[in-house]
Design an enzyme around this catalytic site. Structure first.
Site, short mmCIF file in Angstrom:
data_model
loop_
_atom_site.label_atom_id
_atom_site.label_comp_id
_atom_site.label_asym_id
_atom_site.label_seq_id
_atom_site.Cartn_x
_atom_site.Cartn_y
_atom_site.Cartn_z
N ASP A 194 -19.43 -15.56 -74.13
CA ASP A 194 -20.80 -15.19 -73.28
C ASP A 194 -21.27 -16.48 -72.95
OD1 ASP A 194 -20.40 -12.56 -74.20
OD2 ASP A 194 -22.31 -12.50 -75.45
N HIS A 228 -23.58 -8.90 -71.14
CA HIS A 228 -24.61 -9.65 -70.45
C HIS A 228 -24.03 -10.82 -69.64
CE1 HIS A 228 -27.37 -8.49 -73.59
NE2 HIS A 228 -26.47 -8.48 -74.61
N ASP A 246 -34.39 -10.45 -67.49
CA ASP A 246 -32.98 -9.61 -67.70
C ASP A 246 -33.29 -8.19 -67.83
OD1 ASP A 246 -30.77 -8.51 -68.73
OD2 ASP A 246 -30.45 -10.04 -70.22
N TYR A 289 -35.44 -11.71 -82.27
CA TYR A 289 -34.64 -12.18 -81.47
C TYR A 289 -34.40 -10.87 -80.30
CZ TYR A 289 -30.35 -13.24 -78.88
OH TYR A 289 -29.50 -13.48 -77.85
N LYS A 314 -32.08 -14.47 -74.76
CA LYS A 314 -32.73 -15.92 -74.56
C LYS A 314 -33.46 -16.16 -73.44
CE LYS A 314 -31.58 -18.72 -77.69
NZ LYS A 314 -32.60 -19.17 -78.48
C1 F6R Z 1 -26.91 -14.24 -75.48
C2 F6R Z 1 -26.65 -12.98 -74.92
C3 F6R Z 1 -25.27 -12.35 -75.67
C4 F6R Z 1 -25.56 -11.40 -76.59
C5 F6R Z 1 -24.28 -10.75 -77.31
C6 F6R Z 1 -24.58 -9.57 -78.32
O1 F6R Z 1 -28.19 -14.67 -74.68
O2 F6R Z 1 -27.29 -12.38 -74.28
O3 F6R Z 1 -24.52 -13.35 -76.25
O4 F6R Z 1 -26.45 -11.96 -77.80
O5 F6R Z 1 -23.61 -10.49 -76.42
O6 F6R Z 1 -25.27 -8.71 -77.41
P1 F6R Z 1 -25.69 -7.45 -78.30
O7 F6R Z 1 -26.46 -7.64 -79.55
O8 F6R Z 1 -26.65 -6.77 -77.48
O9 F6R Z 1 -24.53 -6.44 -78.38
MG MG Z 2 -28.70 -9.80 -71.12
MG MG Z 3 -29.66 -13.87 -69.30
#
Ligand code: F6R
Ligand code: MG
Ligand code: MG
Length: 367
Positions: A288, A20, A13, A230, A233
């Site tokens: 998501d 995402h 990624d 973290y 994923k």
């Molecule tokens: C799961 C994923 C998303 C992010 C969520 C928060 O693998 O990538 O669910 O965890 O959108 O993202 P941030 O912390 O980047 O705002």
């Molecule tokens: Mg991502």
């Molecule tokens: Mg991904």
């Protein structure tokens, strides 16, 4: 040209569009151009660029063998250059999975996921490549078990002499960096003791017993264990050979008609059903997610990737998708409660510890 062919699927990624949820076309175009120049220079045989959600998937054939520094270095370089494109478009989380500052010989352990196999190409070599988003590396345990060890899934285990002896599973304990092999059907129950816990034990590969021949390989990189916190994923990939001495294409796809529950989804912190989708639907948006899996089919011809066929672009998977939506509704209704949210032990690898830290001083002792 005779000789072994290596199939490498390397993914990362390196920036999402929007958030995402998916991949911007300019990223795929940039990766395609870079791989085309490598092909033109004779460094690789063939390639295909794809995506699942926000993950860029490089499918490459070559003659250099597995864990080859030139091939891994090339993939790292492509991810870095695509990160530059992602930054110029201000895509979300540009460079997210590139955890190291510079390439050092093997892309494993540096953030990207890798599944590779070196094979003697058969007279006809059908290959299936599975790519998932919003889930973690153990997601292939259940489908690989069904494909290679469950006679209720794979009719060939019962009725084909080529499959009747069963297969050999290589299982990795990703927390203690150890591995173990199990033969099925004789050691099926021992195998299940471990792979039924997919957060820790992962099916790395499956082999024909004799002669030993690789049938499947998966990426087992756990980003949280690499980074110690973290960072998104794993979104794993898996390569499966089909037909002949291996399960038929339909037997390889059949496990995905039962959308099993995997960890991932929103903030990598929730259980949800793994939805088999066509490429056009591999853009997880609801909360998501829910987690997605795409299956691309190829025929190899002297390393040339003839394809892909978008294997889940088939109405016979509609019921699985409908069921996913029903399960998703039910789990979502639990909101922040387990078992939708991961158990506390797994939440250690999410952003929750930051919240726990803030509340630490508020806990009072009780008699
Ligand atoms: C799961 C994923 C998303 C992010 C969520 C928060 O693998 O990538 O669910 O965890 O959108 O993202 P941030 O912390 O980047 O705002
Ligand atoms: Mg991502
Ligand atoms: Mg991904």
């Amino acid at each position: 040209m005779p000789g072994k062919i290596t199939l490498s699927v390397i993914k990362a990624d390196i920036g999402g569009y929007v958030g995402h949820s998916s991949m911007h076309v300019e990223i795929k175009e940039a990766a395609g151009k870079l791989l085309q120049s490598q092909k033109g220079a004779g460094k690789i045989i063939d390639f295909h660029v794809s995506h699942c959600g926000d993950d860029l998937e490089l499918i490459i054939t070559h003659r250099n063998g597995c864990e080859n520094p030139d091939i891994h270095g090339m993939a790292w370089d492509i991810f870095e250059r695509c990160t530059e494109v992602a930054k110029s478009l201000k895509l979300y989380g540009a460079g997210q999975d590139l955890l190291a500052d510079a390439f050092s010989g093997n892309i494993k352990g540096m953030g990207p996921g890798v599944a590779e196999m070196e094979i003697e190409e058969r007279t006809s070599e059908p290959i299936l490549i599975f790519m998932a988003d919003k889930t973690s590396a153990g997601a292939w345990n259940l489908p690989l078990f069904r494909m290679f060890a469950d006679p209720f899934n794979t009719a060939g285990l019962v009725i084909s002499p080529a499959l009747h002896d069963g297969f050999r599973f290589e299982v990795h304990d990703v927390k203690s960096s150890k591995r173990i092999f199990f033969n099925t059907p004789e050691e099926m129950y021992d195998l299940l003791v471990f792979i039924g816990a997919p957060g820790r034990y992962m099916v790395k590969a499956v082999y024909c017993k004799s002669p030993e021949e690789i049938g499947a390989v998966s990426s087992t990189e756990r980003l949280s264990l690499i980074a110690g916190k973290y960072v998104g994923k794993d979104d794993p990939v898996c390569i499966v050979r089909a037909q002949g001495d291996f399960p038929a294409v339909g037997e390889v796809l059949e496990p995905f008609t039962m959308p099993h529950i995997v960890e991932g989804w929103m903030r990598g912190s929730h259980y949800g059903p793994l939805m088999p989708v066509s490429l056009s639907e591999a853009n997880p948006s609801r909360f998501d997610g829910p987690p997605r899996v795409v299956g691309l089919g190829f025929q190899l011809a002297e390393g040339k990737l003839v394809g892909p066929r978008d294997m889940f672009d088939d109405p016979s998977f509609d019921r699985a998708r409908d069921l996913c939506n029903i399960i998703a509704d039910h789990l979502r209704n639990h909101g922040p409660f387990e078992p939708h949210r991961l158990p506390m032990e797994e939440m250690e690898y999410t952003t929750l510890p930051g919240v726990l830290e803030k509340l630490e001083g508020r806990w009072e002792g009780m008699k």
